[in-house]
Design a protein around this motif. Structure first.
Motif, PDB file in Angstrom:
ATOM      1  N   ALA A 181      85.096  47.211  15.384  1.00 45.17           N
ATOM      2  CA  ALA A 181      84.117  46.545  14.739  1.00 45.17           C
ATOM      3  C   ALA A 181      84.685  44.915  14.523  1.00 45.17           C
ATOM      4  N   VAL A 182      84.050  43.992  14.906  1.00 43.23           N
ATOM      5  CA  VAL A 182      84.319  42.647  14.662  1.00 43.23           C
ATOM      6  C   VAL A 182      83.092  41.825  13.965  1.00 43.23           C
ATOM      7  N   LEU A 183      81.949  42.508  14.049  1.00 44.22           N
ATOM      8  CA  LEU A 183      80.806  41.837  13.404  1.00 44.22           C
ATOM      9  C   LEU A 183      80.927  42.179  11.969  1.00 44.22           C
ATOM     10  N   GLY A 184      80.842  41.333  10.973  1.00 42.12           N
ATOM     11  CA  GLY A 184      80.758  41.657   9.738  1.00 42.12           C
ATOM     12  C   GLY A 184      82.102  41.886   9.035  1.00 42.12           C
ATOM     13  N   GLY A 185      82.933  41.747   9.843  1.00 44.67           N
ATOM     14  CA  GLY A 185      84.483  41.991   9.510  1.00 44.67           C
ATOM     15  C   GLY A 185      85.150  43.028  10.474  1.00 44.67           C
ATOM     16  N   PHE A 186      86.399  42.926  10.450  1.00 44.91           N
ATOM     17  CA  PHE A 186      87.090  43.956  11.253  1.00 44.91           C
ATOM     18  C   PHE A 186      87.141  45.323  10.647  1.00 44.91           C
ATOM     19  N   GLY A 187      87.020  46.391  11.698  1.00 42.52           N
ATOM     20  CA  GLY A 187      86.959  47.735  11.396  1.00 42.52           C
ATOM     21  C   GLY A 187      87.590  48.582  12.546  1.00 42.52           C
ATOM     22  N   LEU A 188      88.204  49.792  12.377  1.00 44.28           N
ATOM     23  CA  LEU A 188      88.857  50.415  13.512  1.00 44.28           C
ATOM     24  C   LEU A 188      88.459  51.900  13.020  1.00 44.28           C
ATOM     25  N   TRP A 189      87.963  52.415  13.756  1.00 40.11           N
ATOM     26  CA  TRP A 189      87.609  54.088  13.758  1.00 40.11           C
ATOM     27  C   TRP A 189      88.364  54.922  14.975  1.00 40.11           C
TER      28      TRP A 189
ATOM     29  N   ALA B 247      91.659  50.274  26.210  1.00 42.61           N
ATOM     30  CA  ALA B 247      91.558  51.532  26.669  1.00 42.61           C
ATOM     31  C   ALA B 247      90.139  52.039  27.099  1.00 42.61           C
ATOM     32  N   PRO B 248      90.018  52.941  28.014  1.00 36.80           N
ATOM     33  CA  PRO B 248      88.757  53.572  28.466  1.00 36.80           C
ATOM     34  C   PRO B 248      88.223  54.058  27.287  1.00 36.80           C
ATOM     35  N   GLY B 249      87.002  54.068  27.159  1.00 34.95           N
ATOM     36  CA  GLY B 249      86.408  54.698  26.092  1.00 34.95           C
ATOM     37  C   GLY B 249      86.370  54.080  24.596  1.00 34.95           C
ATOM     38  N   THR B 250      86.954  53.246  24.448  1.00 36.84           N
ATOM     39  CA  THR B 250      86.973  52.069  23.345  1.00 36.84           C
ATOM     40  C   THR B 250      85.638  51.507  23.346  1.00 36.84           C
ATOM     41  N   THR B 251      84.995  51.444  22.336  1.00 32.60           N
ATOM     42  CA  THR B 251      83.596  50.661  22.143  1.00 32.60           C
ATOM     43  C   THR B 251      84.030  49.541  21.118  1.00 32.60           C
ATOM     44  N   VAL B 252      83.287  48.332  21.325  1.00 36.31           N
ATOM     45  CA  VAL B 252      83.186  47.226  20.491  1.00 36.31           C
ATOM     46  C   VAL B 252      81.847  46.913  20.065  1.00 36.31           C
ATOM     47  N   ASP B 253      81.423  46.718  18.650  1.00 36.38           N
ATOM     48  CA  ASP B 253      80.017  46.523  18.299  1.00 36.38           C
ATOM     49  C   ASP B 253      79.604  44.996  18.984  1.00 36.38           C
ATOM     50  N   LEU B 254      80.486  44.451  19.269  1.00 40.31           N
ATOM     51  CA  LEU B 254      79.923  42.934  19.622  1.00 40.31           C
ATOM     52  C   LEU B 254      79.596  43.090  21.241  1.00 40.31           C
ATOM     53  N   HIS B 255      80.132  43.948  21.881  1.00 40.32           N
ATOM     54  CA  HIS B 255      79.821  43.870  23.370  1.00 40.32           C
ATOM     55  C   HIS B 255      78.129  44.478  23.500  1.00 40.32           C
ATOM     56  N   HIS B 256      78.023  45.502  22.675  1.00 36.59           N
ATOM     57  CA  HIS B 256      76.579  45.802  22.619  1.00 36.59           C
ATOM     58  C   HIS B 256      75.643  44.749  22.333  1.00 36.59           C
ATOM     59  N   ALA B 257      76.144  43.787  21.044  1.00 33.32           N
ATOM     60  CA  ALA B 257      75.079  42.856  20.584  1.00 33.32           C
ATOM     61  C   ALA B 257      75.427  41.833  21.483  1.00 33.32           C
ATOM     62  N   ARG B 258      76.061  41.636  22.236  1.00 29.42           N
ATOM     63  CA  ARG B 258      76.090  40.570  23.510  1.00 29.42           C
ATOM     64  C   ARG B 258      75.171  40.669  24.605  1.00 29.42           C
ATOM     65  N   ARG B 259      75.058  42.133  24.806  1.00 26.61           N
ATOM     66  CA  ARG B 259      74.248  42.346  25.934  1.00 26.61           C
ATOM     67  C   ARG B 259      72.918  42.441  25.384  1.00 26.61           C
TER      68      ARG B 259
ATOM     69  N   LEU C 120      63.792  45.679  15.477  1.00 24.67           N
ATOM     70  CA  LEU C 120      64.554  45.405  14.297  1.00 24.67           C
ATOM     71  C   LEU C 120      65.795  45.811  14.254  1.00 24.67           C
ATOM     72  N   ASP C 121      66.258  46.722  15.264  1.00 23.33           N
ATOM     73  CA  ASP C 121      67.513  46.941  15.493  1.00 23.33           C
ATOM     74  C   ASP C 121      68.174  45.924  16.155  1.00 23.33           C
ATOM     75  N   ALA C 122      67.379  45.390  17.179  1.00 28.83           N
ATOM     76  CA  ALA C 122      67.906  43.920  17.898  1.00 28.83           C
ATOM     77  C   ALA C 122      68.151  42.904  16.766  1.00 28.83           C
ATOM     78  N   VAL C 123      67.135  42.713  15.781  1.00 29.97           N
ATOM     79  CA  VAL C 123      67.502  41.771  14.920  1.00 29.97           C
ATOM     80  C   VAL C 123      68.888  42.180  14.105  1.00 29.97           C
ATOM     81  N   LEU C 124      68.957  43.253  13.797  1.00 27.38           N
ATOM     82  CA  LEU C 124      70.142  43.554  12.947  1.00 27.38           C
ATOM     83  C   LEU C 124      71.375  43.377  13.700  1.00 27.38           C
ATOM     84  N   ALA C 125      71.387  43.661  15.059  1.00 27.34           N
ATOM     85  CA  ALA C 125      72.690  43.348  15.744  1.00 27.34           C
ATOM     86  C   ALA C 125      72.697  42.098  15.921  1.00 27.34           C
ATOM     87  N   LEU C 126      71.897  41.057  16.057  1.00 29.83           N
ATOM     88  CA  LEU C 126      72.087  39.858  16.244  1.00 29.83           C
ATOM     89  C   LEU C 126      72.287  38.881  14.664  1.00 29.83           C
TER      90      LEU C 126
END
Length: 261
Positions: free
Chosen positions: A11-19, A92-104, A123-129
């Motif tokens: 995660a890079v939106l709202g702060g850095f996070g790693l899971w 690495a393959p399979g690594t997801t990033v929240d920004l990528h979905h929000a950008r799309r 409203l999910d789109a509003v939240l992502a943006l």
């Protein structure tokens, strides 16, 4: 032979996070910066010299590369997020990033050749943006990425608000417009979206209140006034010319003209 990797999310939106494998993982600050920098480049391979030179700009080239090697070595549980070679680093393959979905989401809304459909759950789109990129990170590279994202999401929120208003989904249009205003209160295009959304919802008093708050803040902070176009819109007059007549009240004709999103 393929190697199974645990699911990794950054995660890079709202702060850095790693899971990793669904569990939150803490990594040292230098490793965080490397992970964030690579994550922002989507799936592209990032040359090690670019990472080192950007993240450690004050260090000599040799020192910067040594710092990068140390950051990669200390990334520990975050290592599955990256593919590392002697010349470059990539996700690495399979690594997801929240920004990528929000950008799309933003790019689909803004694509002039797209179908101009509403998101399945607006409203999910509003939240992502609605979330800042790496707030509190003040390095030049992070600030530049944050500003690029801010501009993209503001335009997308305004487009979404207009599209929702045109579809007579007024409550959601107000929410999208409010998100744009919250992101940049002095941006007139965002304020215009909010005024239009309130008018389309049949609430001229809310439109006037939004306009008044904006006009006051714009004057106090920048010594500027809203454009005449926004003045007319807030008063319920959406025509491009001719001032409203004295016989017509401040909001007369709003009911008819609010159909003209």
């Amino acid at each position: 032979m393929s190697v199974d990797r645990p699911g990794v999310r950054i995660a890079v939106l709202g702060g850095f996070g790693l899971w990793v494998g669904g569990e939150p993982v803490a990594v040292p600050g230098g490793s965080e910066r490397v992970l964030a920098f690579v994550a922002l480049r989507c799936r592209a391979a990032v040359p090690r010299h670019l990472i080192a030179g950007t993240l450690w700009p004050e260090a000599s080239e040799r020192r910067a590369h040594a710092d990068l090697r140390a950051a990669l070595a200390r990334s520990g549980a975050g290592r599955p997020a990256l593919e590392i070679t002697p010349a470059e680093v990539r996700l690495a393959p399979g690594t997801t990033v929240d920004l990528h979905h929000a950008r799309r989401t933003a790019q689909r809304l803004l694509d002039p050749a797209g179908p101009h459909r509403l998101p399945e759950v607006p409203l999910d789109a509003v939240l992502a943006l609605s979330t800042d990129l790496l707030p509190g990170w003040y390095e030049d590279w992070a600030l530049a990425e944050a500003e690029e994202w801010r501009q993209l999401r503001l335009h997308a929120l305004e487009t979404l608000a207009a599209r929702l208003g045109a579809a007579r989904r007024c409550a959601e249009a107000v929410t999208a417009a409010q998100a744009a205003v919250h992101a940049e209160p002095l941006r007139e295009s965002a304020q215009t979206c909010l005024v239009r959304a309130h008018l389309a919802d049949g609430n001229p008093s809310e439109a006037l209140n939004a306009f008044t708050r904006y006009a006051r803040r714009l004057h106090e902070e920048l010594g500027l006034e809203p454009t005449e176009r926004l003045h007319r819109l807030a008063a319920g007059d959406v025509r491009p010319a001719r001032a409203p007549s004295a016989s017509r009240g401040g909001h007369a004709g709003v009911t008819r003209r609010r159909e003209e999103w």
